[in-house]
Design a protein around this motif. Structure first.
Motif, PDB file in Angstrom:
ATOM      1  N   UNK A   1      57.194  49.030  48.155  1.00 47.22           N
ATOM      2  CA  UNK A   1      56.017  49.625  48.833  1.00 47.22           C
ATOM      3  C   UNK A   1      56.149  51.185  48.862  1.00 47.22           C
ATOM      4  N   UNK A   2      57.041  51.338  48.356  1.00 47.54           N
ATOM      5  CA  UNK A   2      57.702  53.254  48.252  1.00 47.54           C
ATOM      6  C   UNK A   2      56.855  53.584  47.074  1.00 47.54           C
ATOM      7  N   UNK A   3      57.446  52.930  45.960  1.00 45.31           N
ATOM      8  CA  UNK A   3      56.944  53.176  44.761  1.00 45.31           C
ATOM      9  C   UNK A   3      55.024  53.537  44.836  1.00 45.31           C
ATOM     10  N   UNK A   4      54.629  52.346  45.298  1.00 41.76           N
ATOM     11  CA  UNK A   4      52.799  52.249  45.966  1.00 41.76           C
ATOM     12  C   UNK A   4      52.743  53.224  47.038  1.00 41.76           C
ATOM     13  N   UNK A   5      53.779  54.115  47.129  1.00 41.47           N
ATOM     14  CA  UNK A   5      52.869  54.827  48.487  1.00 41.47           C
ATOM     15  C   UNK A   5      52.850  56.637  48.166  1.00 41.47           C
ATOM     16  N   UNK A   6      53.857  56.780  46.785  1.00 37.91           N
ATOM     17  CA  UNK A   6      54.564  57.675  45.883  1.00 37.91           C
ATOM     18  C   UNK A   6      53.675  58.135  44.786  1.00 37.91           C
ATOM     19  N   UNK A   7      52.782  57.436  44.425  1.00 32.52           N
ATOM     20  CA  UNK A   7      52.228  57.168  43.666  1.00 32.52           C
ATOM     21  C   UNK A   7      51.245  58.844  43.134  1.00 32.52           C
ATOM     22  N   UNK A   8      51.522  59.204  42.317  1.00 30.80           N
ATOM     23  CA  UNK A   8      50.708  60.926  41.834  1.00 30.80           C
ATOM     24  C   UNK A   8      49.303  60.606  42.730  1.00 30.80           C
ATOM     25  N   UNK A   9      48.380  61.857  43.116  1.00 29.88           N
ATOM     26  CA  UNK A   9      47.521  61.611  43.054  1.00 29.88           C
ATOM     27  C   UNK A   9      46.500  61.205  41.794  1.00 29.88           C
ATOM     28  N   UNK A  10      46.859  62.335  40.927  1.00 29.45           N
ATOM     29  CA  UNK A  10      46.334  61.571  39.442  1.00 29.45           C
ATOM     30  C   UNK A  10      46.530  59.898  39.494  1.00 29.45           C
ATOM     31  N   UNK A  11      47.762  59.083  39.467  1.00 29.15           N
ATOM     32  CA  UNK A  11      47.565  57.829  39.362  1.00 29.15           C
ATOM     33  C   UNK A  11      46.358  57.539  40.233  1.00 29.15           C
ATOM     34  N   UNK A  12      46.623  57.846  41.505  1.00 26.32           N
ATOM     35  CA  UNK A  12      45.627  57.133  42.567  1.00 26.32           C
ATOM     36  C   UNK A  12      44.331  57.104  42.818  1.00 26.32           C
TER      37      UNK A  12
ATOM     38  N   UNK B   1      60.256  55.638  39.808  1.00 27.55           N
ATOM     39  CA  UNK B   1      60.534  56.795  40.801  1.00 27.55           C
ATOM     40  C   UNK B   1      61.445  55.859  41.681  1.00 27.55           C
ATOM     41  N   UNK B   2      61.136  54.292  42.065  1.00 28.84           N
ATOM     42  CA  UNK B   2      62.267  53.489  42.256  1.00 28.84           C
ATOM     43  C   UNK B   2      63.850  53.511  42.523  1.00 28.84           C
ATOM     44  N   UNK B   3      63.575  53.473  40.749  1.00 29.49           N
ATOM     45  CA  UNK B   3      64.793  53.094  39.970  1.00 29.49           C
ATOM     46  C   UNK B   3      65.514  54.461  40.343  1.00 29.49           C
ATOM     47  N   UNK B   4      65.138  56.498  40.147  1.00 28.42           N
ATOM     48  CA  UNK B   4      65.276  57.579  40.884  1.00 28.42           C
ATOM     49  C   UNK B   4      65.855  57.326  41.826  1.00 28.42           C
ATOM     50  N   UNK B   5      65.298  57.093  42.677  1.00 25.85           N
ATOM     51  CA  UNK B   5      64.998  56.874  44.624  1.00 25.85           C
ATOM     52  C   UNK B   5      66.180  56.035  45.252  1.00 25.85           C
ATOM     53  N   UNK B   6      66.688  55.141  44.077  1.00 30.85           N
ATOM     54  CA  UNK B   6      67.814  53.839  44.505  1.00 30.85           C
ATOM     55  C   UNK B   6      69.493  54.055  43.454  1.00 30.85           C
ATOM     56  N   UNK B   7      68.500  54.502  42.903  1.00 29.92           N
ATOM     57  CA  UNK B   7      70.103  54.706  42.618  1.00 29.92           C
ATOM     58  C   UNK B   7      70.999  55.538  41.743  1.00 29.92           C
ATOM     59  N   UNK B   8      69.675  57.134  41.293  1.00 22.16           N
ATOM     60  CA  UNK B   8      70.097  58.044  40.741  1.00 22.16           C
ATOM     61  C   UNK B   8      69.846  58.524  39.802  1.00 22.16           C
TER      62      UNK B   8
ATOM     63  N   UNK C   1      62.748  58.532  32.098  1.00 20.29           N
ATOM     64  CA  UNK C   1      61.366  59.012  31.313  1.00 20.29           C
ATOM     65  C   UNK C   1      60.072  59.234  33.017  1.00 20.29           C
ATOM     66  N   UNK C   2      59.106  59.951  33.067  1.00 21.36           N
ATOM     67  CA  UNK C   2      58.896  59.000  34.556  1.00 21.36           C
ATOM     68  C   UNK C   2      57.708  58.578  33.710  1.00 21.36           C
ATOM     69  N   UNK C   3      57.323  57.921  32.779  1.00 20.16           N
ATOM     70  CA  UNK C   3      55.459  58.106  32.215  1.00 20.16           C
ATOM     71  C   UNK C   3      55.114  56.887  31.960  1.00 20.16           C
ATOM     72  N   UNK C   4      55.852  55.416  32.865  1.00 16.79           N
ATOM     73  CA  UNK C   4      55.528  54.085  32.326  1.00 16.79           C
ATOM     74  C   UNK C   4      54.559  53.999  33.344  1.00 16.79           C
ATOM     75  N   UNK C   5      53.667  54.605  34.794  1.00 16.44           N
ATOM     76  CA  UNK C   5      53.207  53.991  35.176  1.00 16.44           C
ATOM     77  C   UNK C   5      51.549  54.919  34.038  1.00 16.44           C
ATOM     78  N   UNK C   6      51.583  55.775  34.095  1.00 19.34           N
ATOM     79  CA  UNK C   6      50.587  56.843  33.206  1.00 19.34           C
ATOM     80  C   UNK C   6      50.024  55.416  31.887  1.00 19.34           C
ATOM     81  N   UNK C   7      51.167  54.630  31.270  1.00 19.89           N
ATOM     82  CA  UNK C   7      51.455  54.052  29.891  1.00 19.89           C
ATOM     83  C   UNK C   7      50.788  52.340  29.810  1.00 19.89           C
ATOM     84  N   UNK C   8      51.325  52.349  31.513  1.00 13.89           N
ATOM     85  CA  UNK C   8      50.950  50.937  31.717  1.00 13.89           C
ATOM     86  C   UNK C   8      48.954  50.852  32.573  1.00 13.89           C
ATOM     87  N   UNK C   9      48.860  52.280  32.940  1.00 17.24           N
ATOM     88  CA  UNK C   9      47.394  52.453  33.459  1.00 17.24           C
ATOM     89  C   UNK C   9      46.467  52.633  32.425  1.00 17.24           C
TER      90      UNK C   9
END
Length: 220
Positions: A84-95, A40-47, A51-59
């Motif tokens: 900090x923004x990545x922490x605030x924008x975690x999905x409800x599932x990940x939170x 999410x951070x890479x997409x937000x800052x660089x465009x 694949x947005x699966x790394x948080x699921x894999x890490x958790x």
């Protein structure tokens, strides 16, 4: 799960294949550099879209480590979120997932250089933590005190059958223990880099992660 026992500063510890560290005496599980929300951070800052699966894999791997060791305390050694923004924008599932993993345990968030600690979550937020005269912090210091840290995402390269095998690794010597990054998409710094070669003594060893963790002299 193959867990490799080793001794650091006279203390028996165990390296897990995923890069987590377990201190059985105090039932402390330690992980470093989760970098949750990195895609999410890479997409937000660089465009750039990953694949947005790394948080699921890490958790998922963190949950496996918790299930394997049943710790009473979990220490996250900083850079738990990619910013900090990545922490605030975690999905409800990940939170909800993080909250469930924290339930019933002492959870210590060490401040990193990417985040000052996820204040929206519970647990204890500290710059450093000391247990039995061993200091847990994000970045290795010049102090002579025994310490366990992260930050550098160390990787080791060793020759195998005519090619170089590269794996995330633990590095340790007489007073420093540096954990590999636990998060997916985190990359790494070779142990032969000037930064790591300068930090670690000539007696330093590396523990290669993977299905069968093993100890080798620190590649330089």
């Amino acid at each position: 799960m193959n867990i490799l026992p080793f001794i650091f500063c006279g203390v028996p510890l165990s390296a897990l294949p995923t890069g987590a560290l377990f201190w059985q005496t105090h039932r402390i599980l330690v992980v470093s550099d989760l970098h949750l929300g990195k895609s999410e951070r890479i997409a937000r800052r660089s465009g750039q879209m990953l694949p947005p699966y790394e948080t699921t894999d890490t958790l998922g791997r963190l949950e496996d480590a918790i299930n394997a060791t049943d710790p009473t305390t979990v220490i996250c050694l900083g850079d738990s979120f990619d910013d900090l923004e990545a922490g605030r924008t975690l999905s409800e599932t990940h939170v909800a997932w993080v909250t469930r993993l924290m339930a019933g345990r002492r959870w210590i968030w060490i401040e990193g250089n990417h985040d000052p600690g996820p204040l929206e979550f519970g647990g204890t937020h500290l710059a450093s933590f000391t247990q039995d005269q061993i200091v847990f912090r994000h970045i290795a210091s010049e102090s002579s005190e025994p310490e366990i840290s992260g930050h550098y995402h160390p990787k080791a390269e060793i020759p195998l059958r005519g090619r170089l095998l590269s794996r995330p690794c633990f590095l340790f010597d007489e007073r420093k223990l540096i954990l590999p990054a636990f998060g997916t998409y985190t990359g790494g710094l070779r142990s032969s880099s000037p930064e790591l070669s300068g930090l670690m003594s000539v007696q330093a060893k590396a523990i290669l992660t993977g299905p069968s963790p093993c100890v080798v002299p620190m590649p330089r």
